[in-house]
Scaffold this active site. Structure first.
Site, PDB file in Angstrom:
ATOM      1  N   GLN A 173      33.078  82.202  24.466  1.00 58.37           N
ATOM      2  CA  GLN A 173      31.857  81.397  24.611  1.00 58.37           C
ATOM      3  C   GLN A 173      30.636  82.262  24.335  1.00 58.37           C
ATOM      4  O   GLN A 173      30.501  83.374  24.857  1.00 58.37           O
ATOM      5  CB  GLN A 173      31.784  80.799  26.025  1.00 58.37           C
ATOM      6  N   TYR A 175      26.495  82.607  24.387  1.00 56.62           N
ATOM      7  CA  TYR A 175      25.103  82.229  24.628  1.00 56.62           C
ATOM      8  C   TYR A 175      24.321  82.807  23.474  1.00 56.62           C
ATOM      9  O   TYR A 175      24.409  84.007  23.211  1.00 56.62           O
ATOM     10  CB  TYR A 175      24.574  82.862  25.910  1.00 56.62           C
ATOM     11  N   SER A 299      29.138  68.612  28.887  1.00 56.32           N
ATOM     12  CA  SER A 299      28.926  69.456  30.066  1.00 56.32           C
ATOM     13  C   SER A 299      27.449  69.458  30.418  1.00 56.32           C
ATOM     14  O   SER A 299      26.602  69.445  29.524  1.00 56.32           O
ATOM     15  CB  SER A 299      29.371  70.901  29.754  1.00 56.32           C
ATOM     16  N   HIS A 301      26.673  71.924  32.522  1.00 58.67           N
ATOM     17  CA  HIS A 301      26.695  73.287  33.062  1.00 58.67           C
ATOM     18  C   HIS A 301      26.961  73.265  34.569  1.00 58.67           C
ATOM     19  O   HIS A 301      26.443  74.094  35.324  1.00 58.67           O
ATOM     20  CB  HIS A 301      25.375  73.989  32.762  1.00 58.67           C
ATOM     21  N   ASP A 332      33.473  69.064  31.203  1.00 58.83           N
ATOM     22  CA  ASP A 332      33.536  69.710  32.517  1.00 58.83           C
ATOM     23  C   ASP A 332      32.325  69.293  33.328  1.00 58.83           C
ATOM     24  O   ASP A 332      31.515  68.485  32.869  1.00 58.83           O
ATOM     25  CB  ASP A 332      33.652  71.242  32.407  1.00 58.83           C
ATOM     26  N   GLY A 334      31.943  69.271  37.700  1.00 59.98           N
ATOM     27  CA  GLY A 334      32.217  68.516  38.922  1.00 59.98           C
ATOM     28  C   GLY A 334      33.677  68.208  39.187  1.00 59.98           C
ATOM     29  O   GLY A 334      33.985  67.515  40.161  1.00 59.98           O
ATOM     30  N   ARG A 336      37.183  68.473  40.624  1.00 61.06           N
ATOM     31  CA  ARG A 336      37.724  69.135  41.815  1.00 61.06           C
ATOM     32  C   ARG A 336      39.135  68.672  42.173  1.00 61.06           C
ATOM     33  O   ARG A 336      39.787  69.281  43.002  1.00 61.06           O
ATOM     34  CB  ARG A 336      36.825  68.843  43.040  1.00 61.06           C
ATOM     35  N   GLY A 355      35.235  74.917  36.549  1.00 55.09           N
ATOM     36  CA  GLY A 355      34.414  76.115  36.711  1.00 55.09           C
ATOM     37  C   GLY A 355      34.521  76.638  38.133  1.00 55.09           C
ATOM     38  O   GLY A 355      35.385  77.459  38.455  1.00 55.09           O
ATOM     39  N   ARG A 356      33.685  76.090  39.005  1.00 57.21           N
ATOM     40  CA  ARG A 356      33.668  76.603  40.385  1.00 57.21           C
ATOM     41  C   ARG A 356      35.045  76.541  41.036  1.00 57.21           C
ATOM     42  O   ARG A 356      35.388  77.392  41.852  1.00 57.21           O
ATOM     43  CB  ARG A 356      32.663  75.810  41.225  1.00 57.21           C
TER      44      ARG A 356
HETATM   45  C1  FMN Z   1      28.732  80.904  38.452  1.00 61.88           C
HETATM   46  C2  FMN Z   1      28.777  80.172  37.148  1.00 61.88           C
HETATM   47  C3  FMN Z   1      28.604  80.870  35.970  1.00 61.88           C
HETATM   48  C4  FMN Z   1      28.663  80.208  34.748  1.00 61.88           C
HETATM   49  N1  FMN Z   1      28.562  80.927  33.600  1.00 61.88           N
HETATM   50  C5  FMN Z   1      28.628  80.294  32.415  1.00 61.88           C
HETATM   51  C6  FMN Z   1      28.582  81.022  31.206  1.00 61.88           C
HETATM   52  O1  FMN Z   1      28.509  82.242  31.197  1.00 61.88           O
HETATM   53  N2  FMN Z   1      28.636  80.314  30.052  1.00 61.88           N
HETATM   54  C7  FMN Z   1      28.740  78.947  30.008  1.00 61.88           C
HETATM   55  O2  FMN Z   1      28.773  78.346  28.934  1.00 61.88           O
HETATM   56  N3  FMN Z   1      28.814  78.243  31.155  1.00 61.88           N
HETATM   57  C8  FMN Z   1      28.772  78.875  32.334  1.00 61.88           C
HETATM   58  N4  FMN Z   1      28.883  78.159  33.488  1.00 61.88           N
HETATM   59  C9  FMN Z   1      29.146  76.715  33.404  1.00 61.88           C
HETATM   60  C10 FMN Z   1      30.650  76.447  33.311  1.00 61.88           C
HETATM   61  O3  FMN Z   1      31.159  76.802  32.061  1.00 61.88           O
HETATM   62  C11 FMN Z   1      30.961  74.962  33.523  1.00 61.88           C
HETATM   63  O4  FMN Z   1      30.215  74.219  32.608  1.00 61.88           O
HETATM   64  C12 FMN Z   1      30.662  74.491  34.943  1.00 61.88           C
HETATM   65  O5  FMN Z   1      30.999  75.469  35.880  1.00 61.88           O
HETATM   66  C13 FMN Z   1      31.471  73.232  35.216  1.00 61.88           C
HETATM   67  O6  FMN Z   1      31.109  72.676  36.438  1.00 61.88           O
HETATM   68  P1  FMN Z   1      31.934  72.930  37.789  1.00 61.88           P
HETATM   69  O7  FMN Z   1      31.590  74.311  38.229  1.00 61.88           O
HETATM   70  O8  FMN Z   1      31.396  71.883  38.692  1.00 61.88           O
HETATM   71  O9  FMN Z   1      33.392  72.792  37.462  1.00 61.88           O
HETATM   72  C14 FMN Z   1      28.853  78.811  34.716  1.00 61.88           C
HETATM   73  C15 FMN Z   1      29.014  78.113  35.908  1.00 61.88           C
HETATM   74  C16 FMN Z   1      28.987  78.767  37.111  1.00 61.88           C
HETATM   75  C17 FMN Z   1      29.223  77.992  38.367  1.00 61.88           C
END
Ligand code: FMN
Length: 405
Positions: A173, A175, A299, A301, A332, A334, A336, A355-356
């Site tokens: 991925q 940025y 997403s 994020h 993605d 939310g 769980r 993610g989380r």
């Molecule tokens: C602590 C944290 C760091 C993240 N870092 C990135 C990242 O480096 N690049 C990215 O594209 N998304 C990042 N995300 C977003 C995740 O890829 C993803 O979209 C998101 O966590 C999904 O939601 P969820 O945590 O509710 O499952 C991050 C999310 C969290 C919680």
């Protein structure tokens, strides 16, 4: 669970003295949303988990406040974070009875890759903030449980080591920065390491207002300079091995000028497939396909981009409609439970990122925590599929969902 009573007493004492109680109602709303906290209830090992929220509770207990804040935060008053979870309530299951579901398969494929399940590890940066084994622990768990992993370019471990730990290529991925040479360098490095796909994240181009993170930082009285240094670029590079060799400055992270042309530039320097992550509208879905994206990744994020108050599951149908089968759709934000994943698949998603959820496992118990989270989500998804009468991923359809909207 033997220590439960003792912990309960300790926890109540802690709670009584905790500055957390004085934090804003936004935080408390987020807490009730994310974790069903029973005072003193903490599992001791992954095998004791009843659902993945059990890992959240342990993660919260173990992480320093600022790191927990980094993991948990949304933006503004966490409106999108809340909406992500709420959106699942708008859909209900329509179970079909009397189907032979003795054999249920989660197998699927995505961009030419065979997958054991549609559940993938979304890119989460700086995993060293959650466990000393960082992305390597996630990779080892993904290997054991056979999941696709997407590695953030702000990972604590370099891609070469993560691929070795995963025992197979991970997706990379990116940025963007507004310094093209940095992006090019990373793309070349990821491709040389074996990544078949680059995931371009397009949803953080103008900053995000992470109030909850700042609140947690305020209650963290540790000296963070040993790891974070003094916030210089050199410190940043030390913590972000994928930027090694770049001459990036903080100003380079302003990508507010990025347009769909960026995809064309990526295409010119790499033969990796390109996924666009962060799409939430039908307009952008169409633009991404037109710009040559190989997949569109819905997403917000995890509620960390903007406070749209719009859940990812609510955005999904219009993206699926706009893409109209031209390329795969991932989603993605939310997710769980197995039921959540099922709902997205029924709405037309080809794969679902978490993610989380896996980071709670990582922060709680390292690799074994991530493994258990992945195992549980698969078991839950399999159970839902059996219940509604779908024995394979491609049998999951709109017929299995009803909507209250
Ligand atoms: C602590 C944290 C760091 C993240 N870092 C990135 C990242 O480096 N690049 C990215 O594209 N998304 C990042 N995300 C977003 C995740 O890829 C993803 O979209 C998101 O966590 C999904 O939601 P969820 O945590 O509710 O499952 C991050 C999310 C969290 C919680």
């Amino acid at each position: 669970m033997a220590q439960l009573q003792k912990r309960r007493r300790e926890f109540l004492k802690f709670l009584a003295a905790s500055p957390l109680l004085t934090l804003s109602s936004r935080l408390l709303a987020e807490e009730t949303l994310e974790a069903l906290e029973i005072p003193g209830y903490l599992i001791d090992k992954p095998e004791e988990a009843l659902d993945i929220f059990d890992f959240h509770t342990v993660a919260k207990h173990r992480l320093p406040p600022a790191h927990y804040g980094y993991l948990t935060t949304g933006t503004d008053g966490n409106e999108t974070l809340s909406a992500n979870r709420r959106a699942f309530d708008d859909y209900y299951l329509r179970p079909m009875r009397m189907v032979d579901t003795r054999e249920v398969s989660l197998r699927t494929s995505l961009l030419g890759q065979e997958l054991d399940s549609p559940i993938i590890l979304a890119p989460v940066g700086s995993q060293g903030a959650f466990h000393s084994d960082a992305e390597l622990a996630s990779a080892r768990a993904a290997r054991k449980q056979r999941h696709l992993q997407i590695l953030s370019n702000v990972a604590s471990n370099p891609i070469e080591d993560v691929i070795a730990a995963r025992g197979a290529p991970v997706w990379f991925q990116l940025y963007p920065t507004n310094q093209w040479s940095t992006a090019k360098m990373m793309l070349e490095r990821a491709e040389a390491a074996g990544a078949p796909v680059v995931v371009l994240t397009v949803d953080l181009n103008a900053g995000s207002n992470r109030v909850l993170l700042e609140q947690y930082i305020r209650i963290d009285d540790r000296d963070c300079s040993a790891c974070h240094g003094n916030g210089t670029v050199e410190d940043f590079l030390r913590m972000n091995p994928m930027y090694e060799g770049s001459r990036v400055t903080f100003a380079d992270f302003d990508t507010s000028g990025m347009t769909w042309d960026y995809l064309k530039r990526i295409r010119e320097v790499t033969s990796m497939k390109i996924v666009v992550k962060g799409v939430v509208t039908r307009e952008d879905a169409a633009s991404a396909v037109a710009a040559g994206a190989d997949a569109v990744y819905v997403s917000n994020h995890g509620g960390r981009a903007e406070a749209s108050g719009w859940g990812a599951l609510e955005s999904l149908p219009q993206v699926v409609e706009a893409v109209n089968g031209a390329v795969p759709v991932m989603v993605d934000s939310g997710f769980r439970r197995g039921t959540d994943i099922f709902k997205a698949l029924a709405l037309g998603a080809d794969a679902v990122g978490i993610g989380r959820a896996y980071i709670w496992g990582l922060a709680a118990f390292g690799q074994s925590g991530v493994e258990k989270v992945l195992e549980m989500l698969k078991a839950e998804l399999r159970m839902v599929m059996s219940q509604v009468g779908a024995t394979s991923i491609d049998q999951i359809s709109a017929m299995h969902l009803g909507t209250r909207k």
